[in-house]
Scaffold this motif. Structure first.
Motif, PDB file in Angstrom:
ATOM      1  N   LEU A   1       0.867  -1.178   0.000  1.00 48.81           N
ATOM      2  CA  LEU A   1       0.000   0.000   0.000  1.00 48.81           C
ATOM      3  C   LEU A   1       0.899   1.222   0.000  1.00 48.81           C
ATOM      4  O   LEU A   1       1.793   1.345   0.849  1.00 48.81           O
ATOM      5  N   ILE A   2       0.670   2.121  -0.940  1.00 49.50           N
ATOM      6  CA  ILE A   2       1.448   3.357  -1.041  1.00 49.50           C
ATOM      7  C   ILE A   2       0.618   4.491  -0.474  1.00 49.50           C
ATOM      8  O   ILE A   2      -0.503   4.738  -0.919  1.00 49.50           O
ATOM      9  N   ASP A   3       1.147   5.170   0.551  1.00 50.90           N
ATOM     10  CA  ASP A   3       0.372   6.217   1.215  1.00 50.90           C
ATOM     11  C   ASP A   3       0.407   7.515   0.416  1.00 50.90           C
ATOM     12  O   ASP A   3       1.024   7.596  -0.662  1.00 50.90           O
ATOM     13  N   LYS A   4      -0.265   8.534   0.931  1.00 52.72           N
ATOM     14  CA  LYS A   4      -0.412   9.788   0.186  1.00 52.72           C
ATOM     15  C   LYS A   4       0.916  10.499  -0.039  1.00 52.72           C
ATOM     16  O   LYS A   4       1.040  11.339  -0.938  1.00 52.72           O
ATOM     17  N   ASP A   5       1.938  10.179   0.780  1.00 51.91           N
ATOM     18  CA  ASP A   5       3.250  10.797   0.612  1.00 51.91           C
ATOM     19  C   ASP A   5       4.154  10.013  -0.328  1.00 51.91           C
ATOM     20  O   ASP A   5       5.312  10.388  -0.544  1.00 51.91           O
ATOM     21  N   GLY A   6       3.624   8.897  -0.873  1.00 52.39           N
ATOM     22  CA  GLY A   6       4.408   8.101  -1.798  1.00 52.39           C
ATOM     23  C   GLY A   6       5.244   7.017  -1.150  1.00 52.39           C
ATOM     24  O   GLY A   6       6.019   6.337  -1.838  1.00 52.39           O
ATOM     25  N   THR A   7       5.087   6.830   0.156  1.00 56.17           N
ATOM     26  CA  THR A   7       5.844   5.787   0.853  1.00 56.17           C
ATOM     27  C   THR A   7       5.168   4.440   0.655  1.00 56.17           C
ATOM     28  O   THR A   7       3.962   4.303   0.861  1.00 56.17           O
ATOM     29  N   ARG A   8       5.962   3.448   0.255  1.00 58.15           N
ATOM     30  CA  ARG A   8       5.439   2.109   0.006  1.00 58.15           C
ATOM     31  C   ARG A   8       5.538   1.285   1.293  1.00 58.15           C
ATOM     32  O   ARG A   8       6.608   1.196   1.911  1.00 58.15           O
ATOM     33  N   HIS A   9       4.415   0.673   1.691  1.00 60.06           N
ATOM     34  CA  HIS A   9       4.356  -0.125   2.906  1.00 60.06           C
ATOM     35  C   HIS A   9       4.011  -1.570   2.547  1.00 60.06           C
ATOM     36  O   HIS A   9       3.070  -1.825   1.786  1.00 60.06           O
ATOM     37  N   ARG A  10       4.763  -2.493   3.118  1.00 57.68           N
ATOM     38  CA  ARG A  10       4.507  -3.913   2.898  1.00 57.68           C
ATOM     39  C   ARG A  10       3.197  -4.316   3.575  1.00 57.68           C
ATOM     40  O   ARG A  10       2.953  -3.979   4.737  1.00 57.68           O
ATOM     41  N   MET A  11       2.341  -5.043   2.857  1.00 59.47           N
ATOM     42  CA  MET A  11       1.113  -5.576   3.438  1.00 59.47           C
ATOM     43  C   MET A  11       1.244  -7.094   3.577  1.00 59.47           C
ATOM     44  O   MET A  11       2.329  -7.635   3.528  1.00 59.47           O
ATOM     45  N   ALA A  12       0.134  -7.807   3.722  1.00 53.40           N
ATOM     46  CA  ALA A  12       0.187  -9.228   4.059  1.00 53.40           C
ATOM     47  C   ALA A  12       0.766 -10.091   2.939  1.00 53.40           C
ATOM     48  O   ALA A  12       1.318 -11.158   3.194  1.00 53.40           O
ATOM     49  N   GLY A  13       0.595  -9.674   1.679  1.00 53.80           N
ATOM     50  CA  GLY A  13       1.161 -10.413   0.565  1.00 53.80           C
ATOM     51  C   GLY A  13       0.407 -11.682   0.210  1.00 53.80           C
ATOM     52  O   GLY A  13       0.919 -12.519  -0.544  1.00 53.80           O
ATOM     53  N   LEU A  14      -0.820 -11.824   0.686  1.00 53.27           N
ATOM     54  CA  LEU A  14      -1.623 -13.000   0.330  1.00 53.27           C
ATOM     55  C   LEU A  14      -2.300 -12.826  -1.020  1.00 53.27           C
ATOM     56  O   LEU A  14      -2.785 -13.795  -1.607  1.00 53.27           O
ATOM     57  N   LEU A  15      -2.372 -11.595  -1.498  1.00 50.00           N
ATOM     58  CA  LEU A  15      -2.797 -11.273  -2.856  1.00 50.00           C
ATOM     59  C   LEU A  15      -1.712 -10.395  -3.467  1.00 50.00           C
ATOM     60  O   LEU A  15      -0.916  -9.783  -2.750  1.00 50.00           O
ATOM     61  N   GLY A  16      -1.703 -10.293  -4.790  1.00 50.75           N
ATOM     62  CA  GLY A  16      -0.694  -9.473  -5.456  1.00 50.75           C
ATOM     63  C   GLY A  16      -1.068  -7.999  -5.548  1.00 50.75           C
ATOM     64  O   GLY A  16      -0.308  -7.199  -6.112  1.00 50.75           O
ATOM     65  N   LEU A  17      -2.187  -7.603  -4.998  1.00 45.26           N
ATOM     66  CA  LEU A  17      -2.723  -6.246  -5.129  1.00 45.26           C
ATOM     67  C   LEU A  17      -1.749  -5.191  -4.593  1.00 45.26           C
ATOM     68  O   LEU A  17      -1.219  -5.322  -3.492  1.00 45.26           O
ATOM     69  N   VAL A  18      -1.539  -4.144  -5.390  1.00 45.86           N
ATOM     70  CA  VAL A  18      -0.790  -2.965  -4.956  1.00 45.86           C
ATOM     71  C   VAL A  18      -1.694  -1.766  -5.150  1.00 45.86           C
ATOM     72  O   VAL A  18      -2.203  -1.521  -6.254  1.00 45.86           O
ATOM     73  N   THR A  19      -1.938  -1.023  -4.078  1.00 48.39           N
ATOM     74  CA  THR A  19      -2.821   0.151  -4.139  1.00 48.39           C
ATOM     75  C   THR A  19      -2.066   1.395  -3.709  1.00 48.39           C
ATOM     76  O   THR A  19      -1.087   1.317  -2.964  1.00 48.39           O
ATOM     77  N   SER A  20      -2.552   2.553  -4.182  1.00 51.29           N
ATOM     78  CA  SER A  20      -1.858   3.809  -3.914  1.00 51.29           C
ATOM     79  C   SER A  20      -2.842   4.919  -3.579  1.00 51.29           C
ATOM     80  O   SER A  20      -3.914   5.023  -4.178  1.00 51.29           O
ATOM     81  N   TYR A  21      -2.443   5.739  -2.605  1.00 51.74           N
ATOM     82  CA  TYR A  21      -3.167   6.965  -2.279  1.00 51.74           C
ATOM     83  C   TYR A  21      -2.383   8.196  -2.724  1.00 51.74           C
ATOM     84  O   TYR A  21      -2.817   9.320  -2.493  1.00 51.74           O
ATOM     85  N   GLU A  22      -1.236   7.986  -3.363  1.00 53.20           N
ATOM     86  CA  GLU A  22      -0.433   9.117  -3.817  1.00 53.20           C
ATOM     87  C   GLU A  22      -1.172   9.874  -4.908  1.00 53.20           C
ATOM     88  O   GLU A  22      -1.185  11.104  -4.934  1.00 53.20           O
ATOM     89  N   THR A  23      -1.787   9.135  -5.827  1.00 50.80           N
ATOM     90  CA  THR A  23      -2.663   9.729  -6.835  1.00 50.80           C
ATOM     91  C   THR A  23      -4.080   9.292  -6.509  1.00 50.80           C
ATOM     92  O   THR A  23      -4.457   8.153  -6.753  1.00 50.80           O
ATOM     93  N   ARG A  24      -4.846  10.185  -5.922  1.00 53.08           N
ATOM     94  CA  ARG A  24      -6.181   9.823  -5.436  1.00 53.08           C
ATOM     95  C   ARG A  24      -7.182   9.771  -6.583  1.00 53.08           C
ATOM     96  O   ARG A  24      -7.185  10.615  -7.468  1.00 53.08           O
ATOM     97  N   LYS A  25      -8.041   8.762  -6.525  1.00 55.23           N
ATOM     98  CA  LYS A  25      -9.137   8.658  -7.463  1.00 55.23           C
ATOM     99  C   LYS A  25     -10.369   8.236  -6.692  1.00 55.23           C
ATOM    100  O   LYS A  25     -10.356   7.252  -5.952  1.00 55.23           O
ATOM    101  N   PHE A  26     -11.452   8.990  -6.872  1.00 51.31           N
ATOM    102  CA  PHE A  26     -12.664   8.781  -6.097  1.00 51.31           C
ATOM    103  C   PHE A  26     -13.499   7.666  -6.708  1.00 51.31           C
ATOM    104  O   PHE A  26     -13.814   7.695  -7.901  1.00 51.31           O
ATOM    105  N   HIS A  27     -13.851   6.683  -5.890  1.00 48.63           N
ATOM    106  CA  HIS A  27     -14.713   5.577  -6.305  1.00 48.63           C
ATOM    107  C   HIS A  27     -15.922   5.544  -5.376  1.00 48.63           C
ATOM    108  O   HIS A  27     -15.774   5.350  -4.169  1.00 48.63           O
ATOM    109  N   LEU A  28     -17.102   5.729  -5.945  1.00 48.63           N
ATOM    110  CA  LEU A  28     -18.309   5.811  -5.123  1.00 48.63           C
ATOM    111  C   LEU A  28     -19.480   5.201  -5.876  1.00 48.63           C
ATOM    112  O   LEU A  28     -19.687   5.482  -7.053  1.00 48.63           O
ATOM    113  N   GLY A  29     -20.270   4.394  -5.191  1.00 48.84           N
ATOM    114  CA  GLY A  29     -21.522   3.946  -5.778  1.00 48.84           C
ATOM    115  C   GLY A  29     -21.897   2.537  -5.379  1.00 48.84           C
ATOM    116  O   GLY A  29     -21.108   1.776  -4.821  1.00 48.84           O
ATOM    117  N   TYR A  30     -23.163   2.214  -5.675  1.00 46.65           N
ATOM    118  CA  TYR A  30     -23.644   0.852  -5.467  1.00 46.65           C
ATOM    119  C   TYR A  30     -22.937  -0.101  -6.422  1.00 46.65           C
ATOM    120  O   TYR A  30     -22.518   0.281  -7.528  1.00 46.65           O
TER     121      TYR A  30
END
Length: 434
Positions: free
Chosen positions: A336-365
């Motif tokens: 997980l990459i935080d808003k300052d661009g720092t990369r943090h290790r997560m559990a690693g049980l999935l390959g997913l990499v997510t970032s808050y450095e470039t925010r994108k709004f996702h909303l809805g049913y």
């Protein structure tokens, strides 16, 4: 059924949550058992309602829930003297444009439950014109019961007289007049209110709201306006996905819909809470680990250092299922990459990499048809839920969990993912279609 009301407003930001919390506490102080509800998919407000009323608050959602589930949730009011529901956004604002039976608006909730609407009007910058706004809301849907208005942010006695003159002309009842005060706003962050557990002094704030409402609202008129509506058909709450569920629960993982937890407990499931932030491993006897949504991005450094949590999660995933929703899904990923661009290790049980450095709004049913199994649901099951986050997917190499669409049937690229016994989604599940 129990008599009830729905507190709504023309738009967000008018003060309806403050009114709701003050009203819940003031009525409870008068000796009433007050049952709170939240219209729509909000998962933050119910915790504030619980603190104010002393009873668990439940979501009522006309898009994501069928009549039987609405009836099962409404039955949680058994033993209460009055139901008070809080609307979402503006009274007629639906997050969907079409759906199973409705658009997900607060007006639909009020109509289905037979609860009159108390409209909170922000009177700032207007006088008699406030009555034209209120009259439009009262007449927009003639079959919607309408109790009256509470005027908020009234500047002076003269201002109040002018607004009341307009309301009298429109034939609308004024149930309360709240003077303008700058200290009544609840703290917020990018997803709305902060969580109830994070409030620096929530009890004092709610007590202050109750005193303010008692001084400026006709509580007797509020109680008189409450009505008993037609009872929805009584169904069942959702069954548990496993018998013993290790549930992550702390400031990073807190967004679980109350009706789901109640349904799990009601069916005899054992819920075993643990705190990833305290570096606790899930209970070794658990049949399933469930990581709900929350704010892992605010605690990414602590999660990256939580070796006991991560090792316990990996041991569990060797033989039994693990599932994550939104924040929980991100915590199951590689990083997980935080808003300052720092990369943090997560559990690693999935390959997913997510970032808050470039925010994108996702909303809805969301409507998701599972292409692979998810705990408690086989492939082919259609789930209804809601998505609300600002993160961006940088990498997701694992197979998709579902075909996901918005409320209009448009495909959504955030399909969730699965690897062996581990699965995750960005949407928060509300119900499964029959």
């Amino acid at each position: 059924m129990i008599p009830g009301l729905l507190v709504s407003a023309p738009a967000s930001g008018t003060g309806k949550t403050t009114v709701m919390l003050g009203l819940l506490r003031a009525l409870a102080q008068d000796g009433l058992a007050v049952q709170p509800f939240k219209s729509g998919p909000d998962y933050i407000d119910p915790a504030f309602h619980l603190a104010a009323a002393g009873r668990a608050s439940y979501n009522l959602d006309s898009w994501a829930m069928d009549e039987a589930l609405l009836g099962a949730i409404a039955a949680r009011a058994a033993g209460a003297d009055i139901c008070i529901a809080e609307g979402s956004m503006g009274l007629y604002d639906g997050v969907a444009t079409r759906g199973r039976a409705g658009f997900g608006s607060s007006a639909e909730t009020a109509r289905r439950m037979g609860w009159p609407v108390v409209l909170v009007i922000d009177a700032g910058g207007q006088a008699q014109s406030a009555a034209a706004t209120a009259l439009g809301f009262a007449r927009y849907a003639p079959d919607l019961p309408f109790a009256g208005v509470i005027l908020n942010r009234v500047a002076s006695p003269r201002h109040e007289r002018l607004i009341r003159a307009g309301m009298d002309h429109a034939g609308l009842a004024v149930l309360g007049v709240l003077p303008r005060r700058g200290d009544l706003a609840l703290p917020e962050r990018h997803l709305g209110l902060i969580q109830a557990v994070e409030h620096p002094d929530l009890e004092a704030a709610i007590a202050g709201y109750a005193t303010f409402l008692r001084d400026n609202v006709d509580l007797a008129a509020i109680r008189t306006a409450a009505r008993i509506g037609p009872a929805p058909p009584l169904g069942s709450l959702p069954p548990p996905p496993a018998q013993r569920i290790a549930l992550a629960r702390d400031a990073a993982f807190s967004f679980t819909y109350p009706h789901l937890l109640e349904g799990w407990r009601q069916s005899g499931a054992e819920i075993l809470p643990f705190s990833p932030l305290a570096d606790e491993a899930p209970a070794p006897e658990a049949d399933l680990v469930w990581l709900p949504g929350g704010y892992p991005e605010l605690h990414a450094g602590r999660l990256a250092a939580a070796d006991t949590f991560r090792a316990g999660l990996a041991r569990h995933a060797d033989t039994r299922p693990v599932h994550g929703e939104c924040g929980g899904y991100m915590a199951l990923g590689a990083a997980l990459i935080d808003k300052d661009g720092t990369r943090h290790r997560m559990a690693g049980l999935l390959g997913l990499v997510t970032s808050y450095e470039t925010r994108k709004f996702h909303l809805g049913y969301r409507r998701a048809v599972l292409t692979r199994p998810m705990p408690g649901h086989p492939p082919g099951t259609a789930l209804r839920g809601h998505e609300f986050h600002y993160s961006t997917i940088l990498d997701s190499p694992d197979p998709p969990l579902a075909k996901v669409a918005d409320a209009d049937g448009n495909p959504v690229p955030e399909t969730g993912a699965c690897r062996d016994r581990v699965s995750g989604t960005f949407f928060h599940m509300i119900s499964a279609e029959p």
